[in-house]
Write an enzyme that holds these catalytic residues in place. Structure first.
Site, mmCIF file in Angstrom:
data_model
loop_
_atom_site.group_PDB
_atom_site.id
_atom_site.type_symbol
_atom_site.label_atom_id
_atom_site.label_comp_id
_atom_site.label_asym_id
_atom_site.label_seq_id
_atom_site.Cartn_x
_atom_site.Cartn_y
_atom_site.Cartn_z
ATOM 1 N N LYS A 167 -0.647 1.064 -25.157
ATOM 2 C CA LYS A 167 -0.836 1.198 -26.515
ATOM 3 C C LYS A 167 0.473 1.185 -27.377
ATOM 4 O O LYS A 167 1.258 0.242 -27.020
ATOM 5 C CB LYS A 167 -1.837 2.312 -26.871
ATOM 6 C CG LYS A 167 -3.029 2.027 -26.032
ATOM 7 C CD LYS A 167 -4.048 3.162 -26.542
ATOM 8 C CE LYS A 167 -5.521 2.837 -26.223
ATOM 9 N NZ LYS A 167 -5.763 3.514 -24.806
ATOM 10 N N ARG A 183 -0.927 -2.136 -18.727
ATOM 11 C CA ARG A 183 -2.102 -1.416 -18.863
ATOM 12 C C ARG A 183 -2.115 -0.242 -17.805
ATOM 13 O O ARG A 183 -2.173 -0.740 -16.491
ATOM 14 C CB ARG A 183 -3.161 -2.324 -18.633
ATOM 15 C CG ARG A 183 -4.512 -2.248 -18.993
ATOM 16 C CD ARG A 183 -5.337 -3.562 -19.332
ATOM 17 N NE ARG A 183 -5.005 -4.076 -20.632
ATOM 18 C CZ ARG A 183 -5.287 -3.723 -21.785
ATOM 19 N NH1 ARG A 183 -6.087 -2.553 -21.837
ATOM 20 N NH2 ARG A 183 -4.516 -4.320 -22.925
ATOM 21 N N THR A 189 -2.462 6.496 -22.192
ATOM 22 C CA THR A 189 -2.208 5.043 -21.535
ATOM 23 C C THR A 189 -0.964 4.714 -21.763
ATOM 24 O O THR A 189 -0.044 5.334 -22.608
ATOM 25 C CB THR A 189 -3.274 4.165 -22.188
ATOM 26 O OG1 THR A 189 -3.190 4.437 -23.575
ATOM 27 C CG2 THR A 189 -4.579 4.503 -21.765
ATOM 28 N N TYR A 227 0.820 -1.264 -0.153
ATOM 29 C CA TYR A 227 0.055 -0.035 -0.129
ATOM 30 C C TYR A 227 0.956 1.103 0.144
ATOM 31 O O TYR A 227 1.966 1.416 0.624
ATOM 32 C CB TYR A 227 -0.789 0.140 1.160
ATOM 33 C CG TYR A 227 -2.227 -0.292 0.894
ATOM 34 C CD1 TYR A 227 -2.922 0.531 -0.122
ATOM 35 C CD2 TYR A 227 -3.082 -1.095 1.448
ATOM 36 C CE1 TYR A 227 -4.513 0.414 -0.503
ATOM 37 C CE2 TYR A 227 -4.433 -1.444 1.057
ATOM 38 C CZ TYR A 227 -5.039 -0.536 0.260
ATOM 39 O OH TYR A 227 -6.282 -0.944 -0.174
ATOM 40 N N GLU A 245 -0.362 4.860 -0.517
ATOM 41 C CA GLU A 245 -1.377 5.857 -0.735
ATOM 42 C C GLU A 245 -0.733 7.080 -0.705
ATOM 43 O O GLU A 245 0.297 7.277 0.408
ATOM 44 C CB GLU A 245 -2.642 5.748 0.057
ATOM 45 C CG GLU A 245 -3.647 5.193 -0.730
ATOM 46 C CD GLU A 245 -4.927 4.418 0.488
ATOM 47 O OE1 GLU A 245 -4.656 4.716 1.397
ATOM 48 O OE2 GLU A 245 -5.959 4.263 -0.222
ATOM 49 N N ASP A 265 -4.695 14.189 -25.162
ATOM 50 C CA ASP A 265 -4.842 12.858 -24.694
ATOM 51 C C ASP A 265 -4.099 12.176 -26.002
ATOM 52 O O ASP A 265 -4.702 11.698 -26.894
ATOM 53 C CB ASP A 265 -6.339 12.480 -24.713
ATOM 54 C CG ASP A 265 -6.282 10.995 -24.278
ATOM 55 O OD1 ASP A 265 -5.558 10.287 -24.242
ATOM 56 O OD2 ASP A 265 -7.500 10.316 -23.836
#
Ligand code: DSN
Length: 412
Positions: free
Chosen positions: A227, A233, A224, A53, A55, A198
């Site tokens: 691609k 991903r 992203t 974790y 955060e 984008d």
């Protein structure tokens, strides 16, 4: 691929992973948004980092024990900034849609106005589709493409002057021409809007210097990583320093919980790979392959939206064949080619049926396909479309596609 432990614990899932590997090895992947990562990227994404974790931000976490995670996340941020020439990077978004959502949250209040490309003309769900958060909570005006498959910048300007958006979005999931980021910024400046580029689809081409960069012009750049960039991903947001704090807050605590640090490590590996000279060659080959595929399809008498592509993708316009995107994408699957149905501008069919098929070359280029292979792929596609009812004909085409896959093995 080593599945030794999954096989013991969960043979059902292990079998499906093996079958999926075989499917990827034996089919020609032309989904424009897919790619095949390196084994190094896969190792990072399957590492012990999944246990942690973290955060918060590097050195400002809500959990202890983040000393190694911090190093990795900072390296990833630094590599993203260097590769794309931006001031600040948040590498935590789980996807491109969430990256876009964070920019909306950092720049607007619900009800504020956005100007973006219409989904059926090549835009993206998260740019303002009425069924997405972006269209549900924001006032969206859309521009499209003209009869030449190009953005009409004068029309974008006219709409911007008329609607005075707070945010203008450029970048698409299905646009085959070079995007003029400078022109978009001039329009944004004229109406006092912020500009989001984008670059999810073209990130690999931008990283390689083969598509103009949005960095000098866009206030925000989202992408992203899976691609044309060929990473795991996930998503990344980059911005000018003045927006860094607002973006970081929008990602966490705004909309995400614990970042996927194993994926962030894999993003870091992919960004390093994308900075190498070999990646530049790879990206150049993506474009050469796309042009060879488009030319081959046009030589076979098929229509492409906007004609010759300038990047990694194109959309076959099937209207004159009387066939639909849905049916032909299924037929292509029979002959061992994976692609997706896609609307064409002014499509008479519904988005679920469509009159088009989108095709892209990042994944096959990773496998080593070259121009002559793409010409053969074009012939297989045309053969399947023209003779979609001929079972034996489709079988023969399947054999030809398998031969190409065997010529360019994957993950062996
Ligand atoms: N689903 C992606 C694509 O195929 O382009 C966009 O998010």
């Amino acid at each position: 691929m080593n599945l030794e432990h999954i096989k013991q614990t969960d043979p059902v899932v292990a079998e499906q992973i093996e079958l999926e590997l075989k499917r990827q090895q034996d089919t020609i992947e032309l989904i424009a948004s897919e790619n095949c990562t390196s084994l190094a990227v896969m190792e990072a994404s399957g590492s012990v980092l999944t246990n942690k974790y973290a955060e918060g931000k590097p050195h400002k976490r809500y959990y202890n024990g983040c000393e190694h995670i911090d190093v990795i996340e900072e390296i990833c941020q630094k590599r993203a900034c260097e590769l794309f020439g931006m001031d600040h990077a948040n590498v935590q978004p789980h996807s491109g849609a969430q990256a876009n959502m964070a920019v909306f949250m950092a720049t607007m209040k619900p009800g504020d106005r956005v100007l973006s490309m219409d989904l059926s003309n090549g835009g993206h769900l998260s740019h303002g589709s009425p069924v997405n958060f972006s269209g549900l909570y924001f006032d969206v005006k859309s521009y499209g493409i003209n009869e030449y498959g190009e953005i009409d910048y004068d029309d974008v300007r006219r709409m911007a002057l008329e609607h005075k958006p707070k945010l203008i979005i450029c970048g698409a999931s299905n646009y085959s021409k070079i995007i003029d980021f400078k022109r978009f910024r001039e329009i944004a400046d004229e109406v006092g809007a912020l500009l989001l580029a984008d670059i999810a689809h073209i990130a690999g081409l931008v990283a390689a210097g083969l598509h103009p960069s949005p960095a000098p012009y866009a206030h925000f750049v989202t992408t992203t990583t899976h691609k044309s960039l060929r990473g795991p991903r996930g998503g990344i947001i980059m911005c000018k320093e003045e927006f860094a704090q607002a973006i970081d807050k929008a990602v966490f605590p705004g909309m995400q919980g614990g970042p996927l640090e194993h994926i962030i490590a894999a993003k870091a590996v992919a960004l390093l790979e994308a900075s190498k000279p070999e990646f530049k060659e790879y990206a150049a080959q993506i474009i050469k392959n796309a042009k060879a595929l488009a030319q081959g399809l046009m030589d076979e008498g098929l229509d492409i939206v906007g004609g010759m592509t300038e990047n990694h993708l194109m959309t076959l316009d099937l209207r004159k064949t009387g066939k639909t995107g849905k049916d032909m994408a299924n037929v292509l699957e029979v002959v061992g080619i994976t692609a997706n149905k896609n609307t064409v501008p002014n499509d008479p069919q519904s988005p679920f049926v469509t009159s088009g098929i989108r095709l892209g070359t990042p994944a096959v280029t990773t496998r080593g396909f070259k121009e002559e292979d793409m010409t053969e792929v074009a012939k297989i596609i045309a053969g399947a479309i023209y003779a979609s009812d001929n079972e034996q004909g489709l079988k023969n085409l399947r054999e030809r596609s398998l031969k190409l896959c065997q010529k360019h093995p994957l993950y062996v």
